[in-house]
Scaffold this motif. Structure first.
Motif, PDB file in Angstrom:
ATOM      1  N   HIS A  47     -20.981  -7.253  -5.246  1.00  0.00           N
ATOM      2  CA  HIS A  47     -20.062  -8.248  -5.793  1.00  0.00           C
ATOM      3  C   HIS A  47     -20.606  -8.811  -7.110  1.00  0.00           C
ATOM      4  CE1 HIS A  47     -17.095 -11.486  -5.867  1.00  0.00           C
ATOM      5  NE2 HIS A  47     -18.091 -12.302  -6.168  1.00  0.00           N
ATOM      6  N   LEU A  50     -20.200  -6.197  -9.773  1.00  0.00           N
ATOM      7  CA  LEU A  50     -18.801  -6.069 -10.175  1.00  0.00           C
ATOM      8  C   LEU A  50     -18.400  -7.205 -11.112  1.00  0.00           C
ATOM      9  CD1 LEU A  50     -16.103  -4.591  -9.906  1.00  0.00           C
ATOM     10  CD2 LEU A  50     -15.646  -5.930  -7.838  1.00  0.00           C
ATOM     11  N   GLN A  51     -18.871  -8.421 -10.824  1.00  0.00           N
ATOM     12  CA  GLN A  51     -18.546  -9.545 -11.691  1.00  0.00           C
ATOM     13  C   GLN A  51     -19.112  -9.343 -13.095  1.00  0.00           C
ATOM     14  OE1 GLN A  51     -16.195 -10.501  -9.313  1.00  0.00           O
ATOM     15  NE2 GLN A  51     -16.427 -12.304 -10.589  1.00  0.00           N
ATOM     16  N   LYS A  53     -19.732  -6.438 -14.523  1.00  0.00           N
ATOM     17  CA  LYS A  53     -18.964  -5.360 -15.151  1.00  0.00           C
ATOM     18  C   LYS A  53     -17.620  -5.866 -15.651  1.00  0.00           C
ATOM     19  CE  LYS A  53     -21.447  -1.723 -15.367  1.00  0.00           C
ATOM     20  NZ  LYS A  53     -21.772  -1.179 -16.701  1.00  0.00           N
ATOM     21  N   LYS A  54     -17.018  -6.779 -14.919  1.00  0.00           N
ATOM     22  CA  LYS A  54     -15.749  -7.351 -15.361  1.00  0.00           C
ATOM     23  C   LYS A  54     -15.937  -8.127 -16.654  1.00  0.00           C
ATOM     24  CE  LYS A  54     -13.425  -7.724 -10.873  1.00  0.00           C
ATOM     25  NZ  LYS A  54     -12.816  -8.623  -9.871  1.00  0.00           N
ATOM     26  N   LYS A  55     -17.040  -8.856 -16.760  1.00  0.00           N
ATOM     27  CA  LYS A  55     -17.321  -9.595 -17.994  1.00  0.00           C
ATOM     28  C   LYS A  55     -17.589  -8.635 -19.148  1.00  0.00           C
ATOM     29  CE  LYS A  55     -19.416 -13.498 -15.522  1.00  0.00           C
ATOM     30  NZ  LYS A  55     -20.684 -14.227 -15.268  1.00  0.00           N
ATOM     31  N   ARG A  58     -14.004  -6.263 -19.426  1.00  0.00           N
ATOM     32  CA  ARG A  58     -12.822  -7.103 -19.648  1.00  0.00           C
ATOM     33  C   ARG A  58     -11.520  -6.323 -19.465  1.00  0.00           C
ATOM     34  NH1 ARG A  58     -14.639 -11.172 -24.583  1.00  0.00           N
ATOM     35  NH2 ARG A  58     -16.648 -11.735 -23.646  1.00  0.00           N
ATOM     36  N   GLU A  60      -8.180  -4.813 -18.292  1.00  0.00           N
ATOM     37  CA  GLU A  60      -7.576  -4.651 -16.976  1.00  0.00           C
ATOM     38  C   GLU A  60      -8.603  -4.709 -15.845  1.00  0.00           C
ATOM     39  OE1 GLU A  60      -5.403  -1.050 -17.001  1.00  0.00           O
ATOM     40  OE2 GLU A  60      -3.937  -1.702 -18.507  1.00  0.00           O
ATOM     41  N   VAL A  61      -9.886  -4.607 -16.194  1.00  0.00           N
ATOM     42  CA  VAL A  61     -10.926  -4.605 -15.167  1.00  0.00           C
ATOM     43  C   VAL A  61     -11.017  -5.950 -14.455  1.00  0.00           C
ATOM     44  CG1 VAL A  61     -13.393  -4.162 -14.764  1.00  0.00           C
ATOM     45  CG2 VAL A  61     -12.176  -2.877 -16.505  1.00  0.00           C
ATOM     46  N   TRP A  62     -10.485  -7.026 -15.050  1.00  0.00           N
ATOM     47  CA  TRP A  62     -10.531  -8.337 -14.412  1.00  0.00           C
ATOM     48  C   TRP A  62      -9.883  -8.309 -13.037  1.00  0.00           C
ATOM     49  CZ3 TRP A  62     -13.860 -11.749 -15.709  1.00  0.00           C
ATOM     50  CH2 TRP A  62     -14.245 -11.937 -17.028  1.00  0.00           C
ATOM     51  N   TYR A  64      -9.900  -5.674 -11.043  1.00  0.00           N
ATOM     52  CA  TYR A  64     -10.483  -4.575 -10.276  1.00  0.00           C
ATOM     53  C   TYR A  64     -10.980  -5.085  -8.931  1.00  0.00           C
ATOM     54  CZ  TYR A  64     -12.696   0.023  -9.865  1.00  0.00           C
ATOM     55  OH  TYR A  64     -13.032   1.293  -9.485  1.00  0.00           O
ATOM     56  N   MET A  69     -16.786   2.066  -8.483  1.00  0.00           N
ATOM     57  CA  MET A  69     -16.493   2.193  -9.911  1.00  0.00           C
ATOM     58  C   MET A  69     -17.079   3.514 -10.392  1.00  0.00           C
ATOM     59  SD  MET A  69     -17.088  -1.598 -11.611  1.00  0.00           S
ATOM     60  CE  MET A  69     -15.925  -1.328 -12.962  1.00  0.00           C
TER      61      MET A  69
END
Length: 346
Positions: A47, A50-51, A53-55, A58, A60-62, A64, A69
């Motif tokens: 988790h 993943l957070q 990677k989202k940052k 950015r 559409e991955v927000w 996810y 992945m």
């Protein structure tokens, strides 16, 4: 976990069976695949990964949400389904093995991974908020680094330990999280002495239906005020934040270790470098008892002052639920209780 293959990398929750599908690809096309390189990521670490990677990515991955992945040439391919589509497009590869088979293999791998940490102990806390069970927190205790501290925590989770002073049982079961510092930590561990009425010379529960809290007799209220003042005067500060030095009375009134009222600081080698670090609250050097905290973000200002000895590995959503509880003066205004606890055997 991470798997490398000439530009292909897969990051995933360890309990997700994606790696087993990649292994099947390697068996099918051995000349095209390098030996997989595996870095396990347990549920909580996944988790956090993943957070980040989202940052980083950015867009559409927000949104996810998959536990997998997949990257090709450094570019995000997508989840496990995208990997299978990519495999079919590149090599006309199809996988007809049942999902249940891969899941069983993944679960077996996870169990073996936990058992491979032979010097570490795993314990769990089952949590209820307002008497409603919300799930389990599972911790890995670094008993090779802090054996006495870990044994104290393990014994208080397992139950059966007795007070060296009067022989009553010491346990975390039915105790409350009594302090919540937003963006800091959540604190609990005022152990219950089994066999002693909760109302005997201590506190009674408010009958107000609008707020479930603990109230005190007048003499106890004065003592609580003195301890609050002491806390403000003696606590260290960093960025305007008081560190968890003194324990305010209430359901967080003191505590006791299996070794006696307090025991020594064992090691400061484990850093508060992220979310989910488990450590001992204290009132100064060598004053550990049963009070503990769980960090909600990196807390380097706690290093060398508080003994960290464990890490949350499962229970991401449970910690989020606890973190979201409303507070008044850093006190949860609803009961956040440990309803069960014990040693976890993989």
């Amino acid at each position: 976990m991470h798997t490398c293959f000439k530009g292909l990398r897969i990051s995933k929750n360890i309990s997700c069976p994606a790696f087993e599908r990649v292994s099947a690809l390697k068996l099918k096309f051995p000349s095209k695949f390098a030996d997989p390189v595996i870095q396990p990521l347990v549920e909580f670490a996944w988790h956090e990964y993943l957070q980040e990677k989202k940052k980083e990515l950015r867009g559409e991955v927000w949104a996810y949400a998959s536990p997998v992945m997949c990257f090709v040439g450094g570019q995000l391919l997508g989840d496990e389904k995208e990997l299978l589509r990519w495999s079919y497009h590149e090599w006309d590869y199809r996988d007809f093995k049942p999902e249940a088979l891969y899941q069983a293999i993944a679960e077996d791998f996870y169990t073996k991974y936990l058992k491979s940490s032979q010097q570490h102990v795993f314990v769990y806390l089952e949590i209820a908020i307002e008497e409603q069970p919300v799930g389990r927190l599972l911790f890995e205790l670094f008993s090779d680094v802090c054996p006495r501290t870990c044994e104290n925590f393990r014994a208080l989770c397992a139950g059966g330990a007795t007070s060296p002073r009067d022989g009553r049982e010491l346990t975390y079961k039915n105790s409350l999280f009594h302090r919540l510092v937003k963006n800091g930590w959540i604190q609990g561990g005022g152990v219950l002495l089994q066999g002693t009425p909760a109302s005997a010379g201590r506190c009674h529960r408010s009958t107000s239906p609008s707020r479930r809290c603990w109230t005190f007799s007048e003499g106890q209220r004065l003592n609580a005020r003195r301890e609050v003042v002491l806390h403000r005067e003696t606590a260290s500060w960093d960025g305007g934040r008081a560190l968890p030095k003194d324990i305010i009375t209430g359901k967080g009134d003191g505590g006791e270790s299996i070794y006696g009222p307090t025991f020594e600081d064992e090691s400061f080698s484990i850093r508060h470098k992220g979310r989910g670090v488990l450590g001992m609250a204290n009132k100064g050097h060598h004053s550990n008892s049963s009070q503990f905290y769980i960090t909600l973000q990196p807390a380097p200002y706690l290093d060398k002052k508080y003994v960290a000895f464990g890490q949350l590995i499962e229970g991401t959503e449970v910690l989020q639920r606890l973190e979201a509880v409303p507070t008044h003066n850093e006190r949860p205004i609803v009961a956040c209780k440990i309803i069960n606890c014990g040693t976890f055997e993989p």
